[in-house]
Design a protein around this motif. Structure first.
Motif, PDB file in Angstrom:
ATOM      1  N   VAL A 159      10.080  -2.551   2.298  1.00  0.00           N
ATOM      2  CA  VAL A 159       9.816  -1.258   2.041  1.00  0.00           C
ATOM      3  C   VAL A 159      11.023  -0.365   2.398  1.00  0.00           C
ATOM      4  CG1 VAL A 159       7.362  -1.343   2.362  1.00  0.00           C
ATOM      5  CG2 VAL A 159       8.619  -0.946   4.179  1.00  0.00           C
ATOM      6  N   GLN A 160      11.174   0.641   1.545  1.00  0.00           N
ATOM      7  CA  GLN A 160      12.434   1.577   2.183  1.00  0.00           C
ATOM      8  C   GLN A 160      11.695   3.088   1.661  1.00  0.00           C
ATOM      9  OE1 GLN A 160      16.000   0.913  -0.116  1.00  0.00           O
ATOM     10  NE2 GLN A 160      16.729   0.324   1.420  1.00  0.00           N
ATOM     11  N   SER A 161      12.344   4.334   2.494  1.00  0.00           N
ATOM     12  CA  SER A 161      11.837   5.337   2.114  1.00  0.00           C
ATOM     13  C   SER A 161      13.083   6.479   2.413  1.00  0.00           C
ATOM     14  CB  SER A 161      10.686   5.808   3.173  1.00  0.00           C
ATOM     15  OG  SER A 161      11.248   5.830   4.583  1.00  0.00           O
ATOM     16  N   ASN A 162      13.254   7.561   1.424  1.00  0.00           N
ATOM     17  CA  ASN A 162      14.207   8.486   2.035  1.00  0.00           C
ATOM     18  C   ASN A 162      13.565   9.698   2.104  1.00  0.00           C
ATOM     19  OD1 ASN A 162      16.372   6.657   1.509  1.00  0.00           O
ATOM     20  ND2 ASN A 162      16.716   6.986  -0.472  1.00  0.00           N
ATOM     21  N   ARG A 204       5.886   0.293   8.122  1.00  0.00           N
ATOM     22  CA  ARG A 204       5.399  -0.921   8.998  1.00  0.00           C
ATOM     23  C   ARG A 204       4.894  -1.693   8.242  1.00  0.00           C
ATOM     24  NH1 ARG A 204       2.791   3.422  12.668  1.00  0.00           N
ATOM     25  NH2 ARG A 204       1.084   3.000  11.740  1.00  0.00           N
ATOM     26  N   GLN A 205       4.836  -1.764   6.829  1.00  0.00           N
ATOM     27  CA  GLN A 205       4.148  -2.963   6.178  1.00  0.00           C
ATOM     28  C   GLN A 205       5.319  -4.050   6.305  1.00  0.00           C
ATOM     29  OE1 GLN A 205       1.692  -2.098   2.658  1.00  0.00           O
ATOM     30  NE2 GLN A 205       2.883  -0.130   2.537  1.00  0.00           N
ATOM     31  N   LEU A 206       4.828  -5.208   6.329  1.00  0.00           N
ATOM     32  CA  LEU A 206       5.869  -6.599   6.584  1.00  0.00           C
ATOM     33  C   LEU A 206       6.371  -6.667   5.060  1.00  0.00           C
ATOM     34  CD1 LEU A 206       3.651  -8.749   8.939  1.00  0.00           C
ATOM     35  CD2 LEU A 206       5.841  -7.198   9.580  1.00  0.00           C
ATOM     36  N   SER A 207       7.532  -7.630   5.047  1.00  0.00           N
ATOM     37  CA  SER A 207       8.125  -7.931   3.686  1.00  0.00           C
ATOM     38  C   SER A 207       7.229  -8.557   3.094  1.00  0.00           C
ATOM     39  CB  SER A 207       9.572  -8.324   3.929  1.00  0.00           C
ATOM     40  OG  SER A 207       9.481  -9.675   4.671  1.00  0.00           O
ATOM     41  N   ARG A 208       7.338  -8.954   1.660  1.00  0.00           N
ATOM     42  CA  ARG A 208       6.702 -10.107   0.852  1.00  0.00           C
ATOM     43  C   ARG A 208       7.535 -10.496  -0.027  1.00  0.00           C
ATOM     44  NH1 ARG A 208       1.155  -8.305  -0.028  1.00  0.00           N
ATOM     45  NH2 ARG A 208       0.489  -6.767   1.124  1.00  0.00           N
ATOM     46  N   ASP A 209       7.194 -11.992  -0.376  1.00  0.00           N
ATOM     47  CA  ASP A 209       7.996 -12.643  -1.179  1.00  0.00           C
ATOM     48  C   ASP A 209       7.684 -12.239  -2.790  1.00  0.00           C
ATOM     49  OD1 ASP A 209       8.794 -14.481   0.803  1.00  0.00           O
ATOM     50  OD2 ASP A 209       6.961 -15.874   0.835  1.00  0.00           O
ATOM     51  N   ALA A 210       8.623 -12.410  -3.396  1.00  0.00           N
ATOM     52  CA  ALA A 210       8.437 -12.047  -5.053  1.00  0.00           C
ATOM     53  C   ALA A 210       9.711 -12.685  -5.510  1.00  0.00           C
ATOM     54  CB  ALA A 210       8.873 -10.679  -5.080  1.00  0.00           C
ATOM     55  N   SER A 233       1.295   8.758   7.164  1.00  0.00           N
ATOM     56  CA  SER A 233       1.053   7.885   5.854  1.00  0.00           C
ATOM     57  C   SER A 233       2.443   7.160   5.510  1.00  0.00           C
ATOM     58  CB  SER A 233       0.604   8.774   4.858  1.00  0.00           C
ATOM     59  OG  SER A 233       1.518   9.766   4.381  1.00  0.00           O
ATOM     60  N   VAL A 234       3.618   7.930   5.833  1.00  0.00           N
ATOM     61  CA  VAL A 234       4.865   7.132   5.636  1.00  0.00           C
ATOM     62  C   VAL A 234       5.218   6.177   6.748  1.00  0.00           C
ATOM     63  CG1 VAL A 234       7.397   7.636   5.704  1.00  0.00           C
ATOM     64  CG2 VAL A 234       5.916   9.220   4.422  1.00  0.00           C
ATOM     65  N   ARG A 235       4.725   6.618   8.043  1.00  0.00           N
ATOM     66  CA  ARG A 235       4.909   5.534   9.094  1.00  0.00           C
ATOM     67  C   ARG A 235       4.315   4.380   8.800  1.00  0.00           C
ATOM     68  NH1 ARG A 235       4.905  10.026  12.748  1.00  0.00           N
ATOM     69  NH2 ARG A 235       2.767   9.675  13.009  1.00  0.00           N
ATOM     70  N   ARG A 236       2.973   4.731   8.211  1.00  0.00           N
ATOM     71  CA  ARG A 236       2.208   3.331   8.118  1.00  0.00           C
ATOM     72  C   ARG A 236       2.850   2.522   6.694  1.00  0.00           C
ATOM     73  NH1 ARG A 236      -2.430   6.861   8.363  1.00  0.00           N
ATOM     74  NH2 ARG A 236      -2.559   7.150   6.341  1.00  0.00           N
ATOM     75  N   TYR A 237       3.249   3.094   5.876  1.00  0.00           N
ATOM     76  CA  TYR A 237       4.115   2.551   4.645  1.00  0.00           C
ATOM     77  C   TYR A 237       5.167   1.772   5.288  1.00  0.00           C
ATOM     78  CZ  TYR A 237       6.696   1.909   0.623  1.00  0.00           C
ATOM     79  OH  TYR A 237       7.616   1.403  -0.508  1.00  0.00           O
ATOM     80  N   GLU A 260       0.855  -1.083   0.022  1.00  0.00           N
ATOM     81  CA  GLU A 260      -0.002  -0.037  -0.023  1.00  0.00           C
ATOM     82  C   GLU A 260       0.802   1.093   0.064  1.00  0.00           C
ATOM     83  OE1 GLU A 260      -2.772  -0.070   3.292  1.00  0.00           O
ATOM     84  OE2 GLU A 260      -3.551  -1.853   2.280  1.00  0.00           O
ATOM     85  N   VAL A 261       1.092   2.110  -1.264  1.00  0.00           N
ATOM     86  CA  VAL A 261       1.634   3.032  -1.364  1.00  0.00           C
ATOM     87  C   VAL A 261       0.836   4.232  -1.161  1.00  0.00           C
ATOM     88  CG1 VAL A 261       3.314   4.478  -2.786  1.00  0.00           C
ATOM     89  CG2 VAL A 261       3.153   1.966  -2.551  1.00  0.00           C
TER      90      VAL A 261
END
Length: 290
Positions: free
Chosen positions: A199-202, A103-109, A97-101, A88-89
């Motif tokens: 997820v990552q953020s700068n 907090r998302q768990l990693s996903r398989d890909a 909203s950035v904190r919620r982003y 969810e972006v």
């Protein structure tokens, strides 16, 4: 007590049987891909340096494309791609909203790795351009020690890129292996590997031409991915003697290469479950200079 012992042994046997069945299934033809690699793409782990440990493992060295002009906003996976992967972006960037982003768990890909293709050629081109620019600047001010050092550094970086750097780069990430394989059909150039996306953020200063105003900071969202299963690829016992007898990699001029780098050639196959194993291991090989 005997019943518990028998049950424990049965559980161990069942677990091993399941693991072996998975290995057998993974190696059933047809292969998903087979890459012809060298020591540039297969780095050594610390395992075989211990004399009391008979194991010998290599790791698959892959990398992401270089940053664009050292752009601090650059993230390996874009926000648009993260949305495609199910994250969810937020459309509006606020602290909440950035904190919620984040907090998302990693996903398989699934990562797509490209061997010695356009992505690597682009890396070489970037290094050549940087070297040419450093040479131009140094010639313009020949007495500048700073520019001389920059020229030497750029020359070493170019030589490393051509002679030593991994030619295996991440070119895509997705959820469906079949869709990715259709997009990258060359099975001797593109390998699909299981990965974990995070997820990552700068938070970087926004560009402004008005120097009198205080810097404004803005968020850039995206992500990165890693393939934990590529960190330890066990080399079968019958190739250990071959590895031990390999010559070390000769250092290029101006670069201090470690004597641990041995020269070899290896074929790595990826099976039905996208799990790799060695099918060929020889040495030495001569690296082709581009």
């Amino acid at each position: 007590m005997s019943r518990y012992l028998i049950a424990g042994l049965a559980l161990i046997g069942l677990t091993n049987a399941v693991v072996l069945a998975g290995v057998v299934w993974n190696r059933q033809p047809p292969l998903d891909s087979r890459l012809h690699l060298s020591e540039r793409e297969l780095g050594t782990t610390a395992t075989y340096w211990h004399e009391d440990n008979s194991g010998l493992a290599l790791r698959l060295n892959y990398r992401w494309p270089s940053r664009v002009n050292d752009d601090l906003r650059y993230l390996p996976i874009s926000a648009e791609k993260m949305s495609e992967l199910g994250f969810e972006v937020p459309q509006t960037l606020t602290e909440q909203s950035v904190r919620r982003y984040r907090r998302q768990l990693s996903r398989d890909a699934v990562l797509v790795l490209e061997l010695n293709g356009p992505a690597y050629e682009h890396e070489v081109a970037l290094a050549r351009t940087a070297h040419a620019e450093a040479l131009r600047l140094q010639k313009a001010v020949p007495d500048s020690e700073k520019l001389q050092n920059a020229r030497v550094s750029a020359a070493n970086a170019l030589e490393y890129e051509i002679q030593r750097a991994s030619r295996l780069l991440v070119v895509d990430v997705g959820l469906d292996p079949q869709v990715l394989r259709a997009r990258y059909p060359d099975r001797q150039r593109y390998a699909l590997v299981h990965a974990v996306v995070q997820v990552q953020s700068n938070n970087v200063a926004a560009e402004s031409t008005d120097l009198s105003q205080p810097s404004r900071w803005t968020w850039h969202l995206g992500g990165t991915a890693s393939a934990p299963g590529m960190q330890r690829l066990n080399l079968p016992q019958h190739w250990h003697a071959t590895f031990a007898s390999l010559p070390v990699q000769e250092g290029a001029s101006g670069i201090d290469y470690s004597s641990r780098y041995k020269r070899f050639s290896a074929d790595l196959a990826f099976g039905r479950r996208l799990e790799p194993w060695f099918v060929e291991f020889t040495g030495p090989v001569t690296t082709k200079v581009q």
